[in-house]
Design an enzyme around this catalytic site. Structure first.
Site, PDB file in Angstrom:
ATOM      1  CG  ASN A  11      -1.743   1.200   1.399  1.00  0.00           C
ATOM      2  OD1 ASN A  11      -1.776   2.055   0.501  1.00  0.00           O
ATOM      3  ND2 ASN A  11      -2.432   1.327   2.528  1.00  0.00           N
ATOM      4  CD1 TRP A  12       3.154   1.077  -3.230  1.00  0.00           C
ATOM      5  CD2 TRP A  12       3.296   2.537  -4.924  1.00  0.00           C
ATOM      6  NE1 TRP A  12       3.780   0.448  -4.264  1.00  0.00           N
ATOM      7  CE2 TRP A  12       3.884   1.317  -5.328  1.00  0.00           C
ATOM      8  CE3 TRP A  12       3.268   3.599  -5.835  1.00  0.00           C
ATOM      9  CZ2 TRP A  12       4.451   1.146  -6.597  1.00  0.00           C
ATOM     10  CZ3 TRP A  12       3.820   3.417  -7.099  1.00  0.00           C
ATOM     11  CH2 TRP A  12       4.411   2.207  -7.463  1.00  0.00           C
ATOM     12  CE  LYS A  13      -0.157   3.081   4.834  1.00  0.00           C
ATOM     13  NZ  LYS A  13      -0.068   3.144   6.279  1.00  0.00           N
ATOM     14  CG  HIS A  96      -5.802   1.808   5.342  1.00  0.00           C
ATOM     15  ND1 HIS A  96      -5.353   2.686   6.308  1.00  0.00           N
ATOM     16  CD2 HIS A  96      -4.797   0.937   5.126  1.00  0.00           C
ATOM     17  CE1 HIS A  96      -4.107   2.357   6.635  1.00  0.00           C
ATOM     18  NE2 HIS A  96      -3.751   1.288   5.933  1.00  0.00           N
ATOM     19  CD  GLU A  98      -2.910   5.349   6.906  1.00  0.00           C
ATOM     20  OE1 GLU A  98      -2.984   5.451   5.671  1.00  0.00           O
ATOM     21  OE2 GLU A  98      -1.927   4.854   7.500  1.00  0.00           O
ATOM     22  CD  GLU A 167      -3.227  -2.542   7.360  1.00  0.00           C
ATOM     23  OE1 GLU A 167      -2.185  -2.794   6.768  1.00  0.00           O
ATOM     24  OE2 GLU A 167      -3.840  -1.469   7.228  1.00  0.00           O
ATOM     25  N   GLY A 173       2.798   2.258  10.798  1.00  0.00           N
ATOM     26  CA  GLY A 173       3.753   3.356  10.640  1.00  0.00           C
ATOM     27  C   GLY A 173       4.484   3.729  11.918  1.00  0.00           C
ATOM     28  CB  SER A 203       5.654  -1.746  11.893  1.00  0.00           C
ATOM     29  OG  SER A 203       5.200  -0.455  12.245  1.00  0.00           O
ATOM     30  N   GLY A 224       3.052  -1.104   4.213  1.00  0.00           N
ATOM     31  CA  GLY A 224       3.014   0.323   3.884  1.00  0.00           C
ATOM     32  C   GLY A 224       4.403   0.821   3.499  1.00  0.00           C
ATOM     33  N   GLY A 225       5.072   1.468   4.436  1.00  0.00           N
ATOM     34  CA  GLY A 225       6.375   2.115   4.183  1.00  0.00           C
ATOM     35  C   GLY A 225       7.377   1.233   3.450  1.00  0.00           C
TER      36      GLY A 225
HETATM   37  P1  13P Z   1       3.225   0.448   7.573  1.00  0.00           P
HETATM   38  O1  13P Z   1       3.761  -0.837   6.973  1.00  0.00           O
HETATM   39  O2  13P Z   1       3.925   1.667   7.053  1.00  0.00           O
HETATM   40  O3  13P Z   1       3.164   0.365   9.066  1.00  0.00           O
HETATM   41  O4  13P Z   1       1.702   0.590   7.061  1.00  0.00           O
HETATM   42  C1  13P Z   1       0.838  -0.490   7.187  1.00  0.00           C
HETATM   43  C2  13P Z   1      -0.413  -0.198   6.456  1.00  0.00           C
HETATM   44  O5  13P Z   1      -1.196   0.648   6.869  1.00  0.00           O
HETATM   45  C3  13P Z   1      -0.664  -0.921   5.198  1.00  0.00           C
HETATM   46  O6  13P Z   1      -1.969  -0.724   4.746  1.00  0.00           O
END
Ligand code: 13P
Length: 241
Positions: A11-13, A96, A98, A167, A173, A203, A224-225
């Site tokens: 997930n590149w966000k 998600h 967020e 999640e 993050g 993470s 994510g990251g």
């Molecule tokens: P991180 O891997 O950056 O913690 O993000 C996880 C995430 O929200 C994937 O959807």
């Protein structure tokens, strides 16, 4: 959904401009994706068309990070499931945390799941508890409630076509990843209610992905990251072997 693949989803966000995206995709194409791995990339909407072209003929599947609950029409700023399908996408992340944090409700999540399924897209539905709920021992109860309201409220035929992603909000993050035994317990609990693939997200990095992927009821990871660097993402893919 069948539970026999290992899903590695990125997930590149809201990251990566055009050039950066091209560079990452080229790096990813150089890596090897084993046949038992379903490697899924979820760039921002604006990067999807370019990514679809660059990934043509590669084993990578594309997904979006959200989808409208509406089919079409006067909904400014929204992107419909049929538009995503038109680009050749296979997956879409739904609910998600967020976005739930910005006010998306379980009811809306279920409408988005249905909109995605209508077009044959596989929804990756995110569930997870807050840090306070985790500290109070309410993880299982929270994800079960979210599952009930956002997925099990649909018909059984619809529900069995989704992928779930556990999640925990406090692990996203933060570098504070969830103990694998806790993630396993939650995954087993979810599978007890709905027999579909369950991913872990929060993470996940190259150096810890294997701990989750070796858990009995975890079928993949949502990253994510660490999905923004080709080498790191491919290390996670390798951890699936
Ligand atoms: P991180 O891997 O950056 O913690 O993000 C996880 C995430 O929200 C994937 O959807």
């Amino acid at each position: 959904m069948t539970v026999n693949k290992v899903y590695i989803a990125g997930n590149w966000k809201m990251n990566l401009h055009r050039e950066e995206s091209v560079e990452l995709l080229k790096g990813l194409r150089e890596g090897k994706i084993p046949s038992q791995v379903e490697a899924i990339l979820c760039p921002p909407f604006l990067r999807l068309e370019g990514a679809a072209e660059l990934l043509e003929g590669s084993p990578y599947k594309l997904g979006a990070q959200d989808v409208s609950k509406y089919e079409n029409g006067a909904h400014t700023g929204e992107i419909s499931a049929s538009m995503l399908k038109d680009l050749g996408l296979s997956y879409v992340i739904v609910g998600h945390s967020e976005l739930r944090g910005e006010g998306q409700t379980d009811e809306e999540v279920s409408q988005k799941v249905r909109a995605a399924l209508r077009e044959g897209l596989v929804p990756i539905v995110c569930l997870g508890e807050s840090e306070e709920e985790y500290d109070r021992g309410l993880s299982l109860e929270t994800v079960a409630r979210q599952l009930e309201e956002s997925v099990l409220s649909l018909s059984p035929e619809e529900a069995e076509k989704v992928i779930l992603a556990y999640e925990p909000l406090w692990a996203i993050g933060t570098g504070k990843n969830c103990p694998p035994e806790v993630a396993q317990e939650v995954a087993a609990h979810l599978k007890g209610k709905l027999k579909v693939p369950v991913l872990y997200g929060g993470s996940v990095k190259g150096n810890n992905a294997g701990e989750y992927l070796s858990c009995q009821d975890i079928d993949g990871v949502l990253v994510g990251g660490a999905s923004l660097k080709a080498e790191e993402f491919l290390t996670i893919v390798e951890a699936a072997l």
